[in-house]
Design an enzyme around this catalytic site. Sequence first.
Site, PDB file in Angstrom:
ATOM      1  N   GLU A  84       0.821  -1.225   0.000  1.00 41.05           N
ATOM      2  CA  GLU A  84       0.000   0.000   0.000  1.00 41.05           C
ATOM      3  C   GLU A  84       0.854   1.275   0.000  1.00 41.05           C
ATOM      4  O   GLU A  84       1.660   1.495   0.909  1.00 41.05           O
ATOM      5  CB  GLU A  84      -0.932   0.005   1.228  1.00 41.05           C
ATOM      6  CG  GLU A  84      -1.925   1.152   1.200  1.00 41.05           C
ATOM      7  CD  GLU A  84      -2.882   1.140   2.410  1.00 41.05           C
ATOM      8  OE1 GLU A  84      -3.208   0.054   2.919  1.00 41.05           O
ATOM      9  OE2 GLU A  84      -3.282   2.236   2.832  1.00 41.05           O
ATOM     10  N   LYS A 261      -7.288  -0.514  11.728  1.00 39.60           N
ATOM     11  CA  LYS A 261      -6.674  -0.891  10.445  1.00 39.60           C
ATOM     12  C   LYS A 261      -5.427  -0.040  10.223  1.00 39.60           C
ATOM     13  O   LYS A 261      -4.386  -0.526   9.765  1.00 39.60           O
ATOM     14  CB  LYS A 261      -7.690  -0.703   9.312  1.00 39.60           C
ATOM     15  CG  LYS A 261      -7.257  -1.265   7.966  1.00 39.60           C
ATOM     16  CD  LYS A 261      -6.417  -0.331   7.136  1.00 39.60           C
ATOM     17  CE  LYS A 261      -6.066  -0.952   5.792  1.00 39.60           C
ATOM     18  NZ  LYS A 261      -5.159  -0.123   5.000  1.00 39.60           N
ATOM     19  N   ASP A 277       3.395 -14.827  11.733  1.00 39.30           N
ATOM     20  CA  ASP A 277       2.007 -15.156  11.430  1.00 39.30           C
ATOM     21  C   ASP A 277       1.138 -13.934  11.732  1.00 39.30           C
ATOM     22  O   ASP A 277       0.697 -13.719  12.866  1.00 39.30           O
ATOM     23  CB  ASP A 277       1.611 -16.361  12.305  1.00 39.30           C
ATOM     24  CG  ASP A 277       0.194 -16.831  12.052  1.00 39.30           C
ATOM     25  OD1 ASP A 277      -0.583 -16.089  11.405  1.00 39.30           O
ATOM     26  OD2 ASP A 277      -0.149 -17.931  12.514  1.00 39.30           O
ATOM     27  N   HIS A 374      -1.819  11.136   0.459  1.00 42.02           N
ATOM     28  CA  HIS A 374      -1.964   9.812  -0.123  1.00 42.02           C
ATOM     29  C   HIS A 374      -1.962   9.880  -1.644  1.00 42.02           C
ATOM     30  O   HIS A 374      -1.247   9.147  -2.309  1.00 42.02           O
ATOM     31  CB  HIS A 374      -3.266   9.185   0.381  1.00 42.02           C
ATOM     32  CG  HIS A 374      -3.380   7.735   0.038  1.00 42.02           C
ATOM     33  ND1 HIS A 374      -2.793   6.759   0.810  1.00 42.02           N
ATOM     34  CD2 HIS A 374      -3.984   7.112  -0.990  1.00 42.02           C
ATOM     35  CE1 HIS A 374      -3.042   5.588   0.268  1.00 42.02           C
ATOM     36  NE2 HIS A 374      -3.770   5.772  -0.827  1.00 42.02           N
TER      37      HIS A 374
HETATM   38  C1  MEV Z   1      -5.606   3.736   5.437  1.00 41.71           C
HETATM   39  O1  MEV Z   1      -4.880   2.589   5.008  1.00 41.71           O
HETATM   40  C2  MEV Z   1      -5.585   3.836   6.952  1.00 41.71           C
HETATM   41  C3  MEV Z   1      -6.428   4.985   7.539  1.00 41.71           C
HETATM   42  O2  MEV Z   1      -7.767   4.862   7.072  1.00 41.71           O
HETATM   43  C4  MEV Z   1      -6.376   4.833   9.037  1.00 41.71           C
HETATM   44  C5  MEV Z   1      -7.317   5.757   9.781  1.00 41.71           C
HETATM   45  O3  MEV Z   1      -8.324   6.153   9.230  1.00 41.71           O
HETATM   46  O4  MEV Z   1      -6.999   6.010  10.965  1.00 41.71           O
HETATM   47  C6  MEV Z   1      -5.920   6.302   7.098  1.00 41.71           C
END
Ligand code: MEV
Length: 425
Positions: A84, A261, A277, A374
């Site tokens: 990513e 995430k 793992d 991003h």
């Molecule tokens: C993107 O890979 C991860 C984010 O969505 C995490 C977040 O929103 O805190 C930017």
Amino acid sequence: MSRFVKLLENFHRLPFEERQERLAQWCDLDPQELQILRGVNALPIESAEHFIENVIGVFPLPLGVATYFEIDGRDVIIPMAVEETSIVAAVSSTAKWIRKLGGKITTESRGRLIIGQIQIPRVERPDATVKILNQHKLELVVEANQVIPGLIARGGGVRDLEFRLLPREDATGRMLVIHVMCDPCDAMGANLINQVCEALKPLVEELTDEKVGLCILSNLVDGRLAYARVELPIDEETGRGIEEATQFAKTDPYRATTHNKGVLNGIDPILIATGNDWRAVEAGIHAYTSRTGKYQPVTDWKYGNGKLVGEFLAPLAVGTVGGVTMLHPTARLSLKIMGITKAEELARICAAMGLVQNLGALKALATVGIVKGHMKLHASNLALAAGATDDELPRLKAELTEALAREKRINLSRAKEILEQLRTH
Ligand code: MEV
């Protein structure tokens, strides 16, 4: 400026060869190791054949390094295997920001014990069975440790047993679950603990006259936690914004999931780079963050007296021996790059990385938003996907970056359109 910071200055702008050279200097890598990092014999087919079944090839991922980290007073370069865009860049610039502001990243490990479960699905005599098991606890521990002489020699082994009586979900009686608590030293310990639990089954059945069901480790490894803390002097607006972002995650599981995430964006790439793992760690973290009955963020950020304080606490059962860690040439090198040999050190680096990755995301979300940074980095991917040749790539990337600044958004069709214009002019 320290030697470490000097070495990493403008690292992302250096040509690949020079990046490798600087890494080799810091981590003492030889030419053969640099070749492995280039992908030459990174995972020989013969090794892959040992790892899994039906092998038809290997699957390469980019391996980057997170820069500028100082954890517990030690400078460390952290390898990350991930596809990513912007994860490595975001965490490196956040670590640089923490360093610049004189912030501190500290870590601890809390507990060493993993858990194996031996289940008695329908315990006939619950109280009597628990009593018998308590009376024979020592015998069971001794029997368990006979299965793992290698681990005992390394200073680990089964330390204790716990007995949990649970009402069955189908309301047809009670279930007894024996927890076998084991220190796996530097192994993740899944194979060890599974063997121990299966080996104990006959003795448990003989002692209790009850029927054992499943024997398997638990990935909710709450006896082996890693803790990380970031302390950072920052302005009130940003600090309060980050605190407020945490409130959102605490209030709403839909947000907590994305928040977590983002934390795992930092942790998983290290796990992959070290042959660990990551599914086990993910399952453990998600279950641990639900322990109150409501899914929660795995990190917490508070602002006060000019200081932002962030904390991470979660199970991180990782290994630096066993599994494929020592058999996978790139995984071995990843440990060397970090200068570590112990599982505990790896878990603590993962915790720190998750927390800093999260800080980077929350800082962006609470201020300028995530899209700007991003998409800027994503311009390369779009340029490639639009079909630009090597010669066209730099120009298209520059045009896309300008288009992003002007139009506030870019996508593949816009990239194709710009490429078409470049070709016709
Ligand atoms: C993107 O890979 C991860 C984010 O969505 C995490 C977040 O929103 O805190 C930017």
